[in-house]
Design a protein around this motif. Structure first.
Motif, PDB file in Angstrom:
ATOM      1  N   VAL C  76       0.617  -1.022  -0.004  1.00 40.91           N
ATOM      2  CA  VAL C  76       0.384  -0.100   0.003  1.00 40.91           C
ATOM      3  C   VAL C  76       0.846   1.482  -0.116  1.00 40.91           C
ATOM      4  CG1 VAL C  76      -1.755   0.916   1.154  1.00 40.91           C
ATOM      5  CG2 VAL C  76      -1.561  -0.993   1.057  1.00 40.91           C
ATOM      6  N   SER C  77       0.434   1.895  -1.034  1.00 36.39           N
ATOM      7  CA  SER C  77       1.297   3.745  -1.093  1.00 36.39           C
ATOM      8  C   SER C  77       0.116   4.275  -0.018  1.00 36.39           C
ATOM      9  CB  SER C  77       2.075   3.853  -2.575  1.00 36.39           C
ATOM     10  OG  SER C  77       2.283   3.403  -2.806  1.00 36.39           O
ATOM     11  N   CYS C  78       1.137   5.314   0.516  1.00 40.61           N
ATOM     12  CA  CYS C  78      -0.053   6.293   1.191  1.00 40.61           C
ATOM     13  C   CYS C  78      -0.269   7.516  -0.388  1.00 40.61           C
ATOM     14  CB  CYS C  78       0.985   6.957   2.175  1.00 40.61           C
ATOM     15  SG  CYS C  78       0.033   8.156   2.389  1.00 40.61           S
ATOM     16  N   VAL C  79      -1.678   7.378  -0.287  1.00 40.13           N
ATOM     17  CA  VAL C  79      -1.820   8.354  -1.097  1.00 40.13           C
ATOM     18  C   VAL C  79      -2.192   9.834  -1.089  1.00 40.13           C
ATOM     19  CG1 VAL C  79      -4.950   8.779  -0.094  1.00 40.13           C
ATOM     20  CG2 VAL C  79      -4.189   8.809  -3.113  1.00 40.13           C
ATOM     21  N   GLY C  80      -1.929   9.804  -0.019  1.00 35.86           N
ATOM     22  CA  GLY C  80      -1.736  11.886   0.372  1.00 35.86           C
ATOM     23  C   GLY C  80       0.000  11.240  -0.167  1.00 35.86           C
ATOM     24  N   SER C  81       0.811  11.048   0.112  1.00 36.76           N
ATOM     25  CA  SER C  81       2.569  10.810   0.003  1.00 36.76           C
ATOM     26  C   SER C  81       2.526  10.763  -1.573  1.00 36.76           C
ATOM     27  CB  SER C  81       2.643  10.093   0.460  1.00 36.76           C
ATOM     28  OG  SER C  81       3.109   9.935   1.259  1.00 36.76           O
ATOM     29  N   ALA C  82       1.313   9.999  -2.526  1.00 36.71           N
ATOM     30  CA  ALA C  82       1.411   9.316  -3.906  1.00 36.71           C
ATOM     31  C   ALA C  82       0.907  10.550  -4.960  1.00 36.71           C
ATOM     32  CB  ALA C  82       1.158   8.334  -4.150  1.00 36.71           C
ATOM     33  N   LEU C  83       0.003  11.078  -4.692  1.00 39.69           N
ATOM     34  CA  LEU C  83      -0.187  12.423  -5.555  1.00 39.69           C
ATOM     35  C   LEU C  83       0.524  13.597  -5.831  1.00 39.69           C
ATOM     36  CD1 LEU C  83      -4.773  12.205  -4.740  1.00 39.69           C
ATOM     37  CD2 LEU C  83      -3.185  10.808  -7.028  1.00 39.69           C
ATOM     38  N   ARG C  84       1.151  13.829  -4.137  1.00 36.80           N
ATOM     39  CA  ARG C  84       2.067  15.167  -3.831  1.00 36.80           C
ATOM     40  C   ARG C  84       3.159  14.888  -5.095  1.00 36.80           C
ATOM     41  NH1 ARG C  84       0.789  14.820   1.460  1.00 36.80           N
ATOM     42  NH2 ARG C  84       0.080  16.811   2.392  1.00 36.80           N
ATOM     43  N   ARG C  85       3.612  13.161  -5.009  1.00 33.67           N
ATOM     44  CA  ARG C  85       4.468  13.079  -5.733  1.00 33.67           C
ATOM     45  C   ARG C  85       4.635  12.244  -7.271  1.00 33.67           C
ATOM     46  NH1 ARG C  85       5.213  12.980  -0.830  1.00 33.67           N
ATOM     47  NH2 ARG C  85       7.186  13.001   0.152  1.00 33.67           N
ATOM     48  N   GLY C  86       3.426  12.829  -7.820  1.00 36.00           N
ATOM     49  CA  GLY C  86       2.925  12.509  -9.278  1.00 36.00           C
ATOM     50  C   GLY C  86       2.962  10.951  -9.561  1.00 36.00           C
ATOM     51  N   ILE C  87       2.580  10.071  -8.386  1.00 37.45           N
ATOM     52  CA  ILE C  87       2.393   8.656  -8.133  1.00 37.45           C
ATOM     53  C   ILE C  87       1.067   8.233  -8.631  1.00 37.45           C
ATOM     54  CG2 ILE C  87       2.567   6.372  -7.489  1.00 37.45           C
ATOM     55  CD1 ILE C  87       5.224   7.437  -8.205  1.00 37.45           C
ATOM     56  N   VAL C  88      -0.264   8.000  -9.314  1.00 43.68           N
ATOM     57  CA  VAL C  88      -1.665   8.160  -9.614  1.00 43.68           C
ATOM     58  C   VAL C  88      -1.774   6.328 -10.576  1.00 43.68           C
ATOM     59  CG1 VAL C  88      -1.736  10.013  -9.728  1.00 43.68           C
ATOM     60  CG2 VAL C  88      -1.226   9.187 -11.709  1.00 43.68           C
ATOM     61  N   ASP C  89      -2.894   6.099  -9.707  1.00 47.47           N
ATOM     62  CA  ASP C  89      -3.830   5.065 -10.696  1.00 47.47           C
ATOM     63  C   ASP C  89      -4.717   5.796 -11.511  1.00 47.47           C
ATOM     64  OD1 ASP C  89      -6.161   6.299  -8.378  1.00 47.47           O
ATOM     65  OD2 ASP C  89      -5.799   4.107  -7.091  1.00 47.47           O
ATOM     66  N   GLU C  90      -5.013   4.498 -11.963  1.00 45.02           N
ATOM     67  CA  GLU C  90      -5.955   4.554 -12.903  1.00 45.02           C
ATOM     68  C   GLU C  90      -7.248   5.441 -12.680  1.00 45.02           C
ATOM     69  OE1 GLU C  90      -6.052   4.050 -16.009  1.00 45.02           O
ATOM     70  OE2 GLU C  90      -4.529   2.130 -16.041  1.00 45.02           O
ATOM     71  N   ALA C  91      -8.337   4.693 -11.153  1.00 46.12           N
ATOM     72  CA  ALA C  91      -8.853   6.186 -10.160  1.00 46.12           C
ATOM     73  C   ALA C  91      -8.709   7.731 -10.508  1.00 46.12           C
ATOM     74  CB  ALA C  91      -9.376   5.189  -9.031  1.00 46.12           C
ATOM     75  N   GLN C  92      -7.728   7.375  -9.548  1.00 42.01           N
ATOM     76  CA  GLN C  92      -6.987   8.766  -9.127  1.00 42.01           C
ATOM     77  C   GLN C  92      -6.301  10.294 -11.071  1.00 42.01           C
ATOM     78  OE1 GLN C  92      -7.446  10.852  -7.163  1.00 42.01           O
ATOM     79  NE2 GLN C  92      -7.099   8.607  -5.029  1.00 42.01           N
ATOM     80  N   ALA C  93      -6.447   8.843 -11.818  1.00 39.57           N
ATOM     81  CA  ALA C  93      -6.166   9.771 -12.911  1.00 39.57           C
ATOM     82  C   ALA C  93      -7.181  10.370 -13.561  1.00 39.57           C
ATOM     83  CB  ALA C  93      -4.874   8.747 -14.269  1.00 39.57           C
ATOM     84  N   ARG C  94      -8.218   9.277 -13.795  1.00 37.01           N
ATOM     85  CA  ARG C  94      -9.430   9.908 -14.251  1.00 37.01           C
ATOM     86  C   ARG C  94     -10.255  10.672 -13.480  1.00 37.01           C
ATOM     87  NH1 ARG C  94     -11.949   5.219 -13.434  1.00 37.01           N
ATOM     88  NH2 ARG C  94     -10.534   3.287 -14.248  1.00 37.01           N
ATOM     89  N   GLN C  95     -10.063  10.531 -12.548  1.00 36.84           N
ATOM     90  CA  GLN C  95     -11.009  11.653 -11.351  1.00 36.84           C
ATOM     91  C   GLN C  95     -10.119  13.190 -11.452  1.00 36.84           C
ATOM     92  OE1 GLN C  95     -10.757  10.670  -7.330  1.00 36.84           O
ATOM     93  NE2 GLN C  95     -11.503  12.792  -6.542  1.00 36.84           N
ATOM     94  N   HIS C  96      -8.461  13.194 -11.456  1.00 36.69           N
ATOM     95  CA  HIS C  96      -8.077  14.251 -11.857  1.00 36.69           C
ATOM     96  C   HIS C  96      -8.000  15.128 -12.991  1.00 36.69           C
ATOM     97  CE1 HIS C  96      -7.970  14.658  -7.133  1.00 36.69           C
ATOM     98  NE2 HIS C  96      -7.908  13.312  -7.609  1.00 36.69           N
ATOM     99  N   ALA C  97      -8.170  14.041 -14.204  1.00 33.67           N
ATOM    100  CA  ALA C  97      -7.926  14.413 -15.595  1.00 33.67           C
ATOM    101  C   ALA C  97      -6.233  14.722 -15.763  1.00 33.67           C
ATOM    102  CB  ALA C  97      -8.925  15.910 -16.156  1.00 33.67           C
ATOM    103  N   LEU C  98      -5.997  13.457 -15.206  1.00 35.83           N
ATOM    104  CA  LEU C  98      -4.442  13.362 -15.564  1.00 35.83           C
ATOM    105  C   LEU C  98      -4.030  12.497 -16.763  1.00 35.83           C
ATOM    106  CD1 LEU C  98      -3.570  12.894 -11.460  1.00 35.83           C
ATOM    107  CD2 LEU C  98      -3.483  15.065 -13.818  1.00 35.83           C
ATOM    108  N   GLU C  99      -3.344  12.781 -17.733  1.00 36.67           N
ATOM    109  CA  GLU C  99      -3.297  12.577 -19.063  1.00 36.67           C
ATOM    110  C   GLU C  99      -2.517  10.740 -19.053  1.00 36.67           C
ATOM    111  OE1 GLU C  99       0.879  13.715 -20.467  1.00 36.67           O
ATOM    112  OE2 GLU C  99      -0.358  15.090 -20.021  1.00 36.67           O
ATOM    113  N   ALA C 100      -2.113  10.203 -17.551  1.00 38.75           N
ATOM    114  CA  ALA C 100      -1.390   8.705 -17.455  1.00 38.75           C
ATOM    115  C   ALA C 100      -1.153   8.252 -16.012  1.00 38.75           C
ATOM    116  CB  ALA C 100      -0.246   8.838 -17.809  1.00 38.75           C
ATOM    117  N   ALA C 101      -1.360   7.182 -16.040  1.00 41.81           N
ATOM    118  CA  ALA C 101      -1.310   6.312 -14.039  1.00 41.81           C
ATOM    119  C   ALA C 101      -0.272   6.096 -14.625  1.00 41.81           C
ATOM    120  CB  ALA C 101      -2.524   5.437 -14.706  1.00 41.81           C
TER     121      ALA C 101
END
Lengths: 122, 99, 130
Positions: C76-101
């Motif tokens: 498990v990667s800490c979601v708060g730490s991950a999003l700040r550092r550019g580590i995203v899963d498919e769901a987060q990428a979709r939710q935040h309209a990022l170009e990749a996961a």
């Protein structure tokens, strides 16, 4: 598997507040454990005591850790200790701290480390 | 009883010094990564003092070997592999990592 | 005995993730139970799938992923730490309209509650940093 529902946790902050993100991380961890009703003690050890210093004025966009400390009690982090040797060495007076932490001498430190189920250094 | 794990060289930071202040007799100290530099030069005196206070001393053999650190520098220090590291965590109620 | 590990630092440039991986694989080889490995702060860089490692060096994100696939280790990667550092899963990428996961297979993003749960459920929590 153990049926135990709580483990006492000592979170140890060993970093000054603004040079790295570790002090913020330590506070976040302590709050998270408290939010899930685990008995948490937060200890500022060595360089970590700078996180308790009064008079912090970080620029916009940087989380004000001095103020964040003030919310620890709201999250249920009741016990906060500060390493008195480190405070003295750095010219920090207990009464001038941003948070009224309990001063811990080496005897108290030894006891804290020997009595918690988990110790998480950050 | 506590297992302390030192990952930082005592010449780079104060983790070993803080570990010394909080350790109790019956604890153990494992040197890992750059922590094995605690076996070098004057730092070895701090290890001897810990041992005199009743703290058992260990070092990861592969980290000593990687760095060319001579583990025989401190008498009574045991060199172990990862299996030994796990045994130490099992033998102590808690571990404290210093880095 | 049930173990949980907390990993604080990045797999490249620091030593401790390598030590954590070695500890984890030795645990599993010895028949112990590893309840969870929780990656916090820079530790979340262990969970990228976009790293490239020269052939003669250890690819830690790939090794962790293999541990999860072969032995079912919960990573498990800490979601708060991950999003700040550019580590995203498919769901987060979709939710935040990022170009990749870029979260590697075998890892999941979740909150600090997963670390708290690991602390409650395990007999030994071992922290790796530096």
């Amino acid at each position: 598997m153990s049926a135990q529902r709580t483990r006492s946790v000592l979170v140890v902050c060993r970093n000054a507040p603004y040079g790295r993100s570790r002090a913020r991380d330590a506070i976040d961890l302590a709050m998270a454990f408290a939010a899930f009703e685990q008995p948490v003690t937060l200890l500022f050890l060595g360089e970590g005591v700078f996180t308790l210093a009064g008079g912090q004025q970080p620029p916009a966009g940087i989380r004000h850790l001095g103020k964040l400390l003030g919310t620890l009690a709201d999250y249920g982090v009741g016990q906060v200790f500060a390493d008195v040797t480190a405070l003295a060495e750095r010219g920090l007076a207990v009464r001038a701290l941003a948070l009224a932490a309990e001063p811990a001498n080496d005897d108290t430190l030894r006891e804290l480390f020997a009595t918690h189920d988990r110790v998480i250094t950050v | 009883m506590t297992l302390h794990i030192l990952f930082e060289s005592p010449f780079a930071g104060r983790a070993l010094e803080e570990c010394r202040r909080v350790a109790s007799a019956g604890d153990a100290l494992l040197l890992a990564g750059d922590g094995v530099y605690a076996l070098a030069g004057t730092a070895a005196d701090a290890l001897q003092a810990l041992r005199a206070d009743g703290v058992a001393l260990f070092a990861l053999a592969e980290d000593c070997a990687a760095r060319g650190v001579e583990s025989a520098a401190v008498p009574g220090l045991g060199t172990i592999d990862y299996g030994g590291f796990i045994e130490l965590t099992l033998a102590h109620e808690r571990s404290v990592s210093w880095f | 005995m049930i173990f949980a590990l907390l990993v604080h630092d990045a797999p490249v440039g620091r030593h401790s993730s390598q030590a954590a991986y070695r500890f984890a694989s030795e645990l599993l080889a010895g028949g112990h139970t590893l309840f969870r490995v929780f990656f916090f702060g820079d530790g979340v860089h262990n969970s990228t799938r976009l790293n490239l490692t020269p052939g003669n060096e250890t690819d830690l994100p790939q090794r962790w992923s293999r541990l999860a696939a072969e032995l079912g280790v919960d990573l498990v990667s800490c979601v708060g730490s991950a999003l700040r550092r550019g580590i995203v899963d498919e769901a987060q990428a979709r939710q935040h309209a990022l170009e990749a996961a870029n979260l590697r297979d075998g890892f999941e993003l979740s909150g600090l509650g997963q670390l708290v749960e690991a602390s409650i459920r395990c007999d030994r929590l071992v922290v790796f940093g530096g």
